[in-house]
Design an enzyme around this catalytic site. Structure first.
Site, PDB file in Angstrom:
ATOM      1  N   SER A 197      -8.030  -0.263   5.861  1.00  0.00           N
ATOM      2  CA  SER A 197      -7.666   0.760   6.838  1.00  0.00           C
ATOM      3  C   SER A 197      -8.941   1.403   7.370  1.00  0.00           C
ATOM      4  O   SER A 197      -9.962   1.444   6.673  1.00  0.00           O
ATOM      5  CB  SER A 197      -6.789   1.832   6.182  1.00  0.00           C
ATOM      6  OG  SER A 197      -6.662   2.964   7.016  1.00  0.00           O
ATOM      7  N   TYR A 251      -9.084  15.331  -7.821  1.00  0.00           N
ATOM      8  CA  TYR A 251      -8.262  14.480  -6.963  1.00  0.00           C
ATOM      9  C   TYR A 251      -7.970  15.136  -5.620  1.00  0.00           C
ATOM     10  O   TYR A 251      -7.519  16.281  -5.548  1.00  0.00           O
ATOM     11  CB  TYR A 251      -6.939  14.165  -7.666  1.00  0.00           C
ATOM     12  CG  TYR A 251      -6.005  13.261  -6.890  1.00  0.00           C
ATOM     13  CD1 TYR A 251      -6.237  11.899  -6.808  1.00  0.00           C
ATOM     14  CD2 TYR A 251      -4.875  13.773  -6.240  1.00  0.00           C
ATOM     15  CE1 TYR A 251      -5.377  11.054  -6.117  1.00  0.00           C
ATOM     16  CE2 TYR A 251      -4.008  12.941  -5.550  1.00  0.00           C
ATOM     17  CZ  TYR A 251      -4.272  11.587  -5.492  1.00  0.00           C
ATOM     18  OH  TYR A 251      -3.414  10.762  -4.801  1.00  0.00           O
ATOM     19  N   GLY A 298       0.803  -1.216   0.000  1.00  0.00           N
ATOM     20  CA  GLY A 298       0.000   0.000   0.000  1.00  0.00           C
ATOM     21  C   GLY A 298       0.833   1.261   0.000  1.00  0.00           C
ATOM     22  O   GLY A 298       1.998   1.267   0.395  1.00  0.00           O
ATOM     23  N   THR A 300      -2.296   0.820  -6.865  1.00  0.00           N
ATOM     24  CA  THR A 300      -1.436   0.090  -5.927  1.00  0.00           C
ATOM     25  C   THR A 300      -2.236  -0.556  -4.804  1.00  0.00           C
ATOM     26  O   THR A 300      -2.022  -1.725  -4.460  1.00  0.00           O
ATOM     27  CB  THR A 300      -0.390   1.031  -5.316  1.00  0.00           C
ATOM     28  OG1 THR A 300       0.353   1.650  -6.376  1.00  0.00           O
ATOM     29  CG2 THR A 300       0.563   0.280  -4.401  1.00  0.00           C
TER      30      THR A 300
END
Length: 226
Positions: free
Chosen positions: A90, A112, A37, A56
């Site tokens: 998480s 973003y 991560g 990722t």
């Protein structure tokens, strides 16, 4: 058994990777934990032209799981041993975009937000595990799929955030009492108790574990129901 996967950058696997290339030397048994991560990076695209955090933290895990799945199903059937898939998510999944996962704007640099993009990728980990668990159960396959929050562990995942990496020494020292590393025996994260937990939650699937207490409660509830 835990399988470590070494990955380079935000890719290492692509749509052209074959299952044989990815699963070479693996027998499909045991507990598969997918742990790679990154956190709150500036906007970047992976080698496959997908926003780097989503690529990722989720797409790579999703692809790897799919490449391993047939091997796991076959081994589980032949060995009569349960297979287990764990996505390391998480508590940050709570801080995704207000709309949830912005599938139509994954690569939109103008919208973003690096912390929300991280939350988005971690939410994807949980939803992936839940849906995979549903499908495996529907198909009568003895493989569980869960997700978890690993706890506050000292790594270099914050390297892209100067606010965190630039903290004064005194503050870092104080934080060290709350943030542990895997080697510290008093650290009560999933990792410290993974072998006991793996046994106690064998019947659990489609569950998000926030901490060891969640694991114990799930194991107790499962045992009571049985």
């Amino acid at each position: 058994m835990w399988w470590p996967f070494n990955r380079e950058g935000g890719s290492a696997f692509s749509s052209s990777s074959t299952a044989e290339e990815v699963t070479e030397g693996m027998d499909g048994t045991g507990l598969t934990a997918i742990v790679t991560g990154i956190f709150a990076t500036p906007f970047m695209l992976s080698e496959d032209n997908i926003e780097l955090q989503f690529a990722t933290n989720h797409i790579g895990h999703f692809l790897l799981t799919n490449l391993l799945l047939d091997t796991m199903k076959k081994t589980t059937h032949e060995s009569k041993k349960q297979g287990r898939i764990v996505n390391v998510s998480s508590m940050g999944h709570q801080f995704t975009y207000r709309e949830g996962i912005l599938f139509d704007k994954i690569n939109d640099q103008s919208s973003y937000q690096k912390f929300r993009a991280y939350g988005q990728s971690k939410l994807a980990n949980i939803l992936h595990a839940n849906e995979l668990a549903r499908r495996l159960k529907e198909d009568g396959v003895d493989i569980t799929a869960n997700s978890l929050h690993p706890g506050a562990i000292a790594t270099n995942i914050h390297r892209y955030n100067s606010v965190l990496t630039g903290l004064p020494g005194v503050v870092k020292m104080l934080l060290s009492f709350a943030v542990k590393n895997v080697q510290q025996p008093q650290h009560k994260s999933f990792w410290t108790h993974r072998n006991r937990i793996a046994t106690s939650i064998a019947a659990a699937s489609a569950v998000f574990f926030r901490n060891v207490k969640d694991c114990n409660e799930t194991a107790t509830a499962t045992a009571t129901a049985m």
